[in-house]
Design a protein around this motif. Sequence first.
Motif, short mmCIF file in Angstrom:
data_model
loop_
_atom_site.label_atom_id
_atom_site.label_comp_id
_atom_site.label_asym_id
_atom_site.label_seq_id
_atom_site.Cartn_x
_atom_site.Cartn_y
_atom_site.Cartn_z
N LEU A 55 0.82 -1.20 0.00
CA LEU A 55 0.00 0.00 0.00
C LEU A 55 0.86 1.26 0.00
CD1 LEU A 55 -2.81 -1.01 2.54
CD2 LEU A 55 -3.12 -0.52 0.11
N ALA A 56 1.94 1.23 0.79
CA ALA A 56 2.83 2.39 0.84
C ALA A 56 3.49 2.64 -0.52
CB ALA A 56 3.88 2.19 1.92
N LEU A 57 3.97 1.57 -1.15
CA LEU A 57 4.64 1.72 -2.44
C LEU A 57 3.68 2.18 -3.52
CD1 LEU A 57 7.05 1.26 -4.40
CD2 LEU A 57 6.21 -1.09 -4.68
N VAL A 58 2.52 1.57 -3.59
CA VAL A 58 1.61 1.84 -4.71
C VAL A 58 0.86 3.15 -4.53
CG1 VAL A 58 -0.43 0.96 -5.92
CG2 VAL A 58 1.39 -0.61 -5.23
N TYR A 59 0.38 3.44 -3.32
CA TYR A 59 -0.50 4.58 -3.13
C TYR A 59 0.17 5.79 -2.49
CZ TYR A 59 -4.35 1.54 -4.39
OH TYR A 59 -5.19 0.69 -5.09
N LEU A 60 1.13 5.58 -1.60
CA LEU A 60 1.71 6.71 -0.87
C LEU A 60 2.97 7.25 -1.52
CD1 LEU A 60 1.24 5.48 2.82
CD2 LEU A 60 -0.38 6.62 1.29
N ALA A 61 3.73 6.39 -2.18
CA ALA A 61 4.99 6.84 -2.78
C ALA A 61 4.82 7.94 -3.84
CB ALA A 61 5.74 5.64 -3.38
N PRO A 62 3.81 7.87 -4.72
CA PRO A 62 3.70 8.91 -5.74
C PRO A 62 3.57 10.34 -5.19
CG PRO A 62 2.46 7.01 -6.42
CD PRO A 62 2.88 6.74 -5.01
N PRO A 63 2.62 10.62 -4.26
CA PRO A 63 2.57 12.00 -3.76
C PRO A 63 3.80 12.39 -2.95
CG PRO A 63 1.01 10.60 -2.57
CD PRO A 63 1.50 9.82 -3.73
N VAL A 64 4.40 11.43 -2.23
CA VAL A 64 5.63 11.73 -1.50
C VAL A 64 6.74 12.11 -2.48
CG1 VAL A 64 7.48 10.71 -0.08
CG2 VAL A 64 5.08 10.31 0.51
N ALA A 65 6.84 11.39 -3.59
CA ALA A 65 7.87 11.70 -4.59
C ALA A 65 7.64 13.07 -5.21
CB ALA A 65 7.88 10.62 -5.67
N VAL A 66 6.38 13.41 -5.46
CA VAL A 66 6.08 14.73 -6.03
C VAL A 66 6.52 15.84 -5.09
CG1 VAL A 66 4.21 16.28 -6.71
CG2 VAL A 66 4.22 13.92 -7.51
N VAL A 67 6.15 15.71 -3.82
CA VAL A 67 6.49 16.74 -2.84
C VAL A 67 8.00 16.80 -2.61
CG1 VAL A 67 6.23 17.45 -0.44
CG2 VAL A 67 4.25 16.60 -1.71
N ALA A 68 8.63 15.62 -2.42
CA ALA A 68 10.08 15.59 -2.16
C ALA A 68 10.85 16.12 -3.36
CB ALA A 68 10.51 14.17 -1.83
N GLY A 69 10.45 15.71 -4.57
CA GLY A 69 11.14 16.20 -5.76
C GLY A 69 11.02 17.70 -5.91
N ALA A 70 9.83 18.24 -5.59
CA ALA A 70 9.64 19.68 -5.70
C ALA A 70 10.48 20.43 -4.66
CB ALA A 70 8.17 20.03 -5.53
N VAL A 71 10.60 19.86 -3.45
CA VAL A 71 11.34 20.52 -2.38
C VAL A 71 12.83 20.59 -2.69
CG1 VAL A 71 12.05 20.31 0.03
CG2 VAL A 71 9.65 20.04 -0.58
N VAL A 72 13.38 19.49 -3.18
CA VAL A 72 14.83 19.43 -3.41
C VAL A 72 15.20 19.79 -4.84
CG1 VAL A 72 15.07 17.67 -1.63
CG2 VAL A 72 14.86 16.96 -4.02
N GLY A 73 14.22 20.11 -5.67
CA GLY A 73 14.51 20.47 -7.04
C GLY A 73 14.85 19.30 -7.94
N ASP A 74 14.40 18.11 -7.58
CA ASP A 74 14.65 16.92 -8.40
C ASP A 74 13.46 16.75 -9.35
OD1 ASP A 74 15.13 14.45 -9.49
OD2 ASP A 74 15.72 13.50 -7.62
N THR A 75 13.58 17.32 -10.52
CA THR A 75 12.47 17.31 -11.47
C THR A 75 12.10 15.90 -11.91
OG1 THR A 75 13.21 19.47 -12.29
CG2 THR A 75 11.64 18.25 -13.66
N ALA A 76 13.10 15.06 -12.11
CA ALA A 76 12.84 13.70 -12.59
C ALA A 76 12.02 12.92 -11.58
CB ALA A 76 14.15 12.98 -12.89
N THR A 77 12.39 13.00 -10.30
CA THR A 77 11.65 12.29 -9.26
C THR A 77 10.21 12.79 -9.17
OG1 THR A 77 13.63 11.87 -7.95
CG2 THR A 77 11.54 11.82 -6.78
N ALA A 78 10.04 14.12 -9.20
CA ALA A 78 8.69 14.69 -9.14
C ALA A 78 7.87 14.26 -10.36
CB ALA A 78 8.77 16.21 -9.06
N ALA A 79 8.50 14.20 -11.52
CA ALA A 79 7.78 13.82 -12.74
C ALA A 79 7.33 12.37 -12.70
CB ALA A 79 8.66 14.07 -13.96
N VAL A 80 8.23 11.48 -12.27
CA VAL A 80 7.88 10.06 -12.20
C VAL A 80 6.76 9.85 -11.18
CG1 VAL A 80 8.70 7.77 -11.57
CG2 VAL A 80 10.13 9.26 -12.97
N GLY A 81 6.89 10.50 -10.02
CA GLY A 81 5.83 10.40 -9.02
C GLY A 81 4.53 10.97 -9.53
#
Length: 391
Positions: free
Chosen positions: A296-322
């Motif tokens: 559940l964490a991988l499938v449902y929670l990881a995408p929004p976490v990746a979007v937020v984390a990627g936006a915070v640290v400026g990692d465009t690729a991570t935010a895009a994949v999430g």
Amino acid sequence: MSAIAWTAAGSLAAWLWLLLCQGFFWRTDVRLPERVEPDEWPSVCVVVPARDEAAVLGSSLPPLLAQDYPGRAEVFLIDDGSSDGTGDLAREIARRHGGVPLTVDSPGEPPAGWTGKLWAVRHGIGLARARAPEYLLLTDADIAHAPDSLRDLVAAARAGGFDVVSQMARLRVESLWERLVVPAFVYFFAQLYPFRRIGKKGARTAAAAGGCVLLRAEAAERARIPDAIRHAVIDDVALARAVKGGGGHIWLGLAERVASVRPYPRLRDLWRMVSRSAYAQLRHNPLVLAGTVAGLALVYLAPPVAVVAGAVVGDTATAAVGGIAWLVMTGTYVPMLRYYRQPLWLAPLLPFTAFLYLLMTVDSAVQHYRGRGAAWKGRTYTRPDAVPDEG
């Protein structure tokens, strides 16, 4: 790549697999076919297990008794030790409304090894056998059937040669929490048991929706229903597995005009509904629980976490994949929201709802190990063999 990026990539891969390879679970077009009426209408006995259901019987029982069915039909309402006058109210409703004949009876307390509902079902089937019906309709006391519901079910069973025809009743969606949780409940169920696979001969997937199950009486005897599943807390899935395991052909789809009238206005009510049986679904296995939480964490929670984390640290690729994973998730949820006639802005909130389900599942395990187990209508089933304690 960072750990978050790899996790987001794994989540995206999981969503692409779910989108394309999990029986198209997200589609909501598995419905009863257009009715083709048989030359002769078989006899049907309807079994309704009921425990403390006086609050809903006024809405659900009159339409059941008003079924427009050309063949012989009879309703057996089994009052499972109610303390709110369920049986007397059912008799009064039948007296006032008439329609399909109603018999109200009580089975007494269930013996060790039986869940209360299945003990009541067994008693009802025992009474029905004296009428020698060709089909049994097992339906819950909170389910309201359209006047032609029984005709549609029997016609579908006849035309398709099905031993089981089951419909997932529309659950009530009125309060804020019902809007957030209920469509997701059906969505997750379909993800676990894709309806298209259930109806295919030879496919291993088997499930039914306990609120509305038309069962061929011969198939019930062959599969030893309900004795073979007397311990089951999730009795609908167990019934489907038993029938399919015995060579039966089953069908499950979404209902058009079969609805639950039971309200779940508060989060606490919905929490109790899910947590009472979630750990039983995992067969009380802590390793399966751990895997479920991780999944559940991988499938449902990881995408929004990746979007937020990627936006915070400026990692465009991570935010895009999430973001892509989140977008696919959202898109698969839209058909279910449309089926429930809910606003589409709820779709991006699915990660939040999934997190609630994760917590409910963990709570179900905690209650099990505290000795409380699956609880329903004053009974607590404390062990996997479901021996009831009164509480």
